[in-house]
Design an enzyme around this catalytic site. Structure first.
Site, PDB file in Angstrom:
ATOM      1  N   SER A  71      14.329  -8.568 -54.215  1.00  0.00           N
ATOM      2  CA  SER A  71      15.592  -8.786 -53.521  1.00  0.00           C
ATOM      3  C   SER A  71      15.678  -7.868 -52.312  1.00  0.00           C
ATOM      4  O   SER A  71      15.131  -6.758 -52.313  1.00  0.00           O
ATOM      5  CB  SER A  71      16.768  -8.519 -54.473  1.00  0.00           C
ATOM      6  OG  SER A  71      17.995  -8.866 -53.862  1.00  0.00           O
ATOM      7  N   ASP A  72      16.355  -8.342 -51.286  1.00  0.00           N
ATOM      8  CA  ASP A  72      16.581  -7.521 -50.100  1.00  0.00           C
ATOM      9  C   ASP A  72      17.897  -7.935 -49.463  1.00  0.00           C
ATOM     10  O   ASP A  72      18.296  -9.100 -49.553  1.00  0.00           O
ATOM     11  CB  ASP A  72      15.441  -7.676 -49.091  1.00  0.00           C
ATOM     12  CG  ASP A  72      15.526  -6.623 -47.996  1.00  0.00           C
ATOM     13  OD1 ASP A  72      15.091  -5.481 -48.249  1.00  0.00           O
ATOM     14  OD2 ASP A  72      16.053  -6.930 -46.915  1.00  0.00           O
ATOM     15  N   GLN A  73      18.545  -6.983 -48.836  1.00  0.00           N
ATOM     16  CA  GLN A  73      19.853  -7.248 -48.243  1.00  0.00           C
ATOM     17  C   GLN A  73      19.903  -6.788 -46.796  1.00  0.00           C
ATOM     18  O   GLN A  73      19.378  -5.733 -46.444  1.00  0.00           O
ATOM     19  CB  GLN A  73      20.931  -6.511 -49.039  1.00  0.00           C
ATOM     20  CG  GLN A  73      22.348  -6.744 -48.528  1.00  0.00           C
ATOM     21  CD  GLN A  73      23.311  -5.757 -49.151  1.00  0.00           C
ATOM     22  OE1 GLN A  73      23.321  -4.587 -48.795  1.00  0.00           O
ATOM     23  NE2 GLN A  73      24.111  -6.221 -50.081  1.00  0.00           N
TER      24      GLN A  73
END
Length: 197
Positions: A67-69
């Site tokens: 996951s990355d934001q």
């Protein structure tokens, strides 16, 4: 099935703990930099996929979750401030405006290399903030490792007038509703897994 979170973030680990799954954490060896002309949405998806793919190379079986934001204000990507000065400048910039967060999610089955990836969008509307309010908030929560300079799971919620999106967990860094959907594609039902019923 073995589940591996491709992250050592305390925030993502705490989120995944909510689903009461047995999992381990593995730090991905990925450079988190922006490519030329890459949008915030494209960057979050690419990095989520890269993290899952890099960690998957270390396993013969199991599901790898990456996951990355990213956060975008007026088409500009907001990074992690790192210190109080940058956090204040970032919050001054966000005051009275809408910021869109893009949280990329990628899940890979290590054995088959099957990969499912999505991006969740979530918008926050900031209050008109005074310098005194900003200084007080920074002193209380020190949000230096958070894109957008806030922790919505804490006092940061007081910075907003409105939240818009499917899953507020996106703001912390892992879209749990979407993750449940993706895990179901891999035949994992979070509600019945490890059930004693």
């Amino acid at each position: 099935m073995k589940i591996v979170l491709a992250s050592t973030s305390i925030y993502r680990k705490a989120l995944l703990d909510k689903l009461q799954l047995d999992f381990t954490c593995h730090k991905p060896n990925v450079v988190e930099s922006r490519k030329p002309n890459e949008s915030a949405k494209q960057m979050s998806l690419r990095l989520a996929q890269a993290k899952a793919e890099e960690v998957a190379e270390h396993y013969n079986s199991g599901l790898i979750i990456g996951s990355d934001q990213t956060a975008s204000l007026d088409n500009e990507i907001l990074g992690k401030p790192g210190n109080a000065k940058n956090a204040k400048a970032q919050l001054q910039q966000c005051s009275g405006k809408d910021v869109t967060f893009y949280t990329g999610l990628s899940v890979i089955e290590a054995a088959s290399k099957k990969q499912i990836s999505i991006v969740e969008e979530f918008k926050v509307s900031f209050r008109d903030l005074t310098d005194k309010q900003i200084d007080s908030y920074i002193a209380k929560e020190a949000p230096f490792d958070c894109a957008g300079s806030f922790k919505c799971e804490g006092l940061g919620i007081s910075l907003f007038t409105q939240l818009q999106g499917r899953d507020p967990n996106c703001l912390v860094g892992l879209p749990l509703i979407a993750l449940c959907d993706v895990l179901a594609e891999f035949k994992i039902d979070v509600l019945t897994l490890n059930s004693q019923v």
